[in-house]
Design an enzyme around this catalytic site. Sequence first.
Site, PDB file in Angstrom:
ATOM      1  CB  CYS A 170      -0.858   0.032   1.259  1.00 26.83           C
ATOM      2  SG  CYS A 170      -1.855  -1.452   1.476  1.00 26.83           S
ATOM      3  CE  LYS A 195     -22.639   3.908  -3.823  1.00 25.25           C
ATOM      4  NZ  LYS A 195     -22.990   2.837  -2.922  1.00 25.25           N
ATOM      5  CD  GLU A 243       7.005  -8.689 -19.177  1.00 21.58           C
ATOM      6  OE1 GLU A 243       6.924  -9.511 -18.253  1.00 21.58           O
ATOM      7  OE2 GLU A 243       6.584  -7.526 -19.068  1.00 21.58           O
ATOM      8  CE  LYS A 253       3.467  -6.017 -18.364  1.00 16.90           C
ATOM      9  NZ  LYS A 253       4.799  -5.963 -17.809  1.00 16.90           N
ATOM     10  NE  ARG A 262       4.156   1.947  -1.414  1.00 19.51           N
ATOM     11  CZ  ARG A 262       5.219   1.204  -1.162  1.00 19.51           C
ATOM     12  NH1 ARG A 262       6.290   1.319  -1.902  1.00 19.51           N
ATOM     13  NH2 ARG A 262       5.223   0.367  -0.146  1.00 19.51           N
ATOM     14  CG  HIS A 302       5.827 -32.241 -24.845  1.00 23.31           C
ATOM     15  ND1 HIS A 302       6.142 -33.549 -25.171  1.00 23.31           N
ATOM     16  CD2 HIS A 302       6.864 -31.492 -25.284  1.00 23.31           C
ATOM     17  CE1 HIS A 302       7.335 -33.583 -25.759  1.00 23.31           C
ATOM     18  NE2 HIS A 302       7.792 -32.339 -25.847  1.00 23.31           N
ATOM     19  CD  GLU A 350       0.310  -6.384 -14.855  1.00 22.90           C
ATOM     20  OE1 GLU A 350       1.131  -6.365 -15.786  1.00 22.90           O
ATOM     21  OE2 GLU A 350       0.600  -6.096 -13.692  1.00 22.90           O
ATOM     22  CD1 TRP A 381      -1.967  -5.846  -2.932  1.00 25.07           C
ATOM     23  CD2 TRP A 381      -2.779  -4.815  -4.744  1.00 25.07           C
ATOM     24  NE1 TRP A 381      -2.023  -6.766  -3.941  1.00 25.07           N
ATOM     25  CE2 TRP A 381      -2.516  -6.165  -5.061  1.00 25.07           C
ATOM     26  CE3 TRP A 381      -3.304  -3.973  -5.721  1.00 25.07           C
ATOM     27  CZ2 TRP A 381      -2.759  -6.690  -6.334  1.00 25.07           C
ATOM     28  CZ3 TRP A 381      -3.538  -4.500  -6.977  1.00 25.07           C
ATOM     29  CH2 TRP A 381      -3.265  -5.836  -7.279  1.00 25.07           C
ATOM     30  CG  ASN A 432       2.726  -0.457   3.214  1.00 25.68           C
ATOM     31  OD1 ASN A 432       2.140  -1.478   2.817  1.00 25.68           O
ATOM     32  ND2 ASN A 432       3.925  -0.115   2.793  1.00 25.68           N
ATOM     33  N   GLY A 433       1.538  -2.708   5.508  1.00 26.54           N
ATOM     34  CA  GLY A 433       2.209  -3.868   6.091  1.00 26.54           C
ATOM     35  C   GLY A 433       1.183  -4.857   6.599  1.00 26.54           C
TER      36      GLY A 433
HETATM   37  C1  AGP Z   1       4.266  -6.458 -14.091  1.00 24.65           C
HETATM   38  O1  AGP Z   1       3.560  -5.803 -15.076  1.00 24.65           O
HETATM   39  C2  AGP Z   1       3.640  -6.597 -12.792  1.00 24.65           C
HETATM   40  N1  AGP Z   1       3.029  -5.455 -12.304  1.00 24.65           N
HETATM   41  C3  AGP Z   1       4.344  -7.478 -11.773  1.00 24.65           C
HETATM   42  O2  AGP Z   1       4.530  -8.729 -12.353  1.00 24.65           O
HETATM   43  C4  AGP Z   1       5.685  -6.980 -11.179  1.00 24.65           C
HETATM   44  O3  AGP Z   1       6.683  -7.031 -12.148  1.00 24.65           O
HETATM   45  C5  AGP Z   1       6.042  -7.870  -9.975  1.00 24.65           C
HETATM   46  O4  AGP Z   1       5.056  -7.743  -9.005  1.00 24.65           O
HETATM   47  C6  AGP Z   1       7.398  -7.559  -9.395  1.00 24.65           C
HETATM   48  O5  AGP Z   1       7.471  -6.243  -8.924  1.00 24.65           O
HETATM   49  P1  AGP Z   1       8.847  -5.544  -8.651  1.00 24.65           P
HETATM   50  O6  AGP Z   1       9.598  -5.504  -9.926  1.00 24.65           O
HETATM   51  O7  AGP Z   1       8.484  -4.189  -8.155  1.00 24.65           O
HETATM   52  O8  AGP Z   1       9.575  -6.365  -7.615  1.00 24.65           O
END
Ligand code: AGP
Length: 575
Positions: free
Chosen positions: A2, A570, A453, A457, A28, A476, A460, A65, A91-92
């Site tokens: 967070c 909201k 990768e 993307k 974050r 396979h 995500e 988060w 945060n934590g």
């Molecule tokens: C990538 O688009 C993501 N948001 C995610 O996979 C990210 O790379 C991962 O959480 C690692 O984060 P970091 O590089 O800040 O350690």
Amino acid sequence: MCGIVGIVSQREFPASALLERLKRLEYRGYDSFGYYDGRALTKRVGSIAVDGRGLTRAGISHTRWATHGGVTQANAHPHASCDGGVVIVHNGIIENFEDLKRELARKGHRFASQTDSEVIGHFFEEGLKTKPVRSVIVDFMRAASGTFAVLAMLKGRDEIYAVKRDSPLVLGVAKDMNLVASDIYAFSDLTDQAAFFENDEFAVIRDDGFQFFDRAGRAVRKPLQRFVWQKESSSRKAFKHHMMKEILDEPEAVDRLLFSLEHEQKPAFDELAGLVRRAKKIIFASCGTSYHASLLGAYFLHKVGVENQTLIASEFRHFANVDKDTLVVAISQSGETMDVIDSLNYARECGGRVVSLVNVPYSTIQRMSDLSLNLLAGQEVCVASTKAFVSQSAFLLRLAREFGFRVNLANLADRVRGILRKREDIRRMAESVAASRDLYVIGRGLTYPVAREIALKIKEISYIHAEGMMGGELKHGTIALIEDGTPVISIINNSDPDIISNTKEVEARGAKVIPITNNPALWRKPGTIAVRTDNDGKFGILAAVAGQLIAYYAADKLGRPIDKPRNLAKSVTVK
Ligand code: AGP
């Protein structure tokens, strides 16, 4: 993860100023947010809207988060104590929150959320019945286990109490105001003067000064440090989304990084190369996109005979065999990823050496490393990591060059520009696959990490199910899912016969193949993405940039939020 921000100022400021700072930390966490301006507490589900008008001289805020408790207004921060006299953001994770909650409930405290964080405000309220606030903080640090960066305010006092253990926290001193936040991004446009919290330290922050204390409540002298941070190269306002802005920042980020590795970061870079040369074992630890960059790095280094292994940080303890001759290399954009931090703690317990490559200076991972280098990619606001991936990969390619990998890096930024210039063609192609339910991305060797990768993307950002895999693994099992019209992005490097044969296999089953290749003459298909380089290392990076654009345009076509969460704001104000 967070983000938290607090401000204490000599002049009144609108709550929106607090939220503007918070917005800089949106990467974050972005499922809900809230703030407290000394009088009222406002919380919303959704991404940060900068709109608080009421004036204040002190306030705290939080972007969340979710970990403990769903994404609801009640679970959003700040949290207040029963009588509203104490308000906190956190945060934590408070690991023993259930024990603390039971004890506080027995004393009559009533809880309004499902979060672990809420116990903090109640703990303070209970302690303040008999003790001054500094003693209560000392008690809290003794009683709580877990990780925390906490900002607390007491109603009627323009002061912030900031407490830290294992979650990042930094104080910034600007003209007429003090700011405290999860990282320097929150205030790097206002000041370059900061004081970094160590674990189990707390501070009392006022408009005209601050005082740090240790875990026993003894005053600690804390000198201000000057930090250097690159300004963002282009304004977000010119683009529809941060993600596009950040992709377009890539050429500049690459140049900046490569230049710094020859100049101000050269001594650190040489030291890293020396450590790599002498280590008996090298293990990369990272997550998500950073893991894919480290896989690319593993490939580059293997090609020049540097044995290494790369592990997803959440599995590090299960697969890594670390001893005193092991070099553990953490790769992280944020420098705050908990699984990576865990791996490094484990590496240390085993006597290993820890180095890191991070994009956020002074982050936890950087500060716990024996040696750490900066990616200098600039702030990544969009949750999808793009320019950091390019910088990580460019860094690892530069490292491999040190060991004999043949590559001319002088024109890498220009080659990235070349891909970006093709974005209209890539947009058309991406829009043509946006309606797909499933999509596959295949690669081999160098292009396998790139396939992973690109698929990540696409998932995500566009929410299309995408699988990135080794072309050789298709037969396979997965090939059973390829049918008429299934899009398959195939990353074909230097006419590699093996990936060409995998591409033909899927084509024979009706797949709509989209080649990303440096030999476009071989394909002559509409939608083929041509990449101009015959160098292995550069091809990997450039193909990934093309994939970032595919993910972006598919998501945009589908109207996905891209930079923002799905559930929009909201508002509720709790008096
Ligand atoms: C990538 O688009 C993501 N948001 C995610 O996979 C990210 O790379 C991962 O959480 C690692 O984060 P970091 O590089 O800040 O350690």
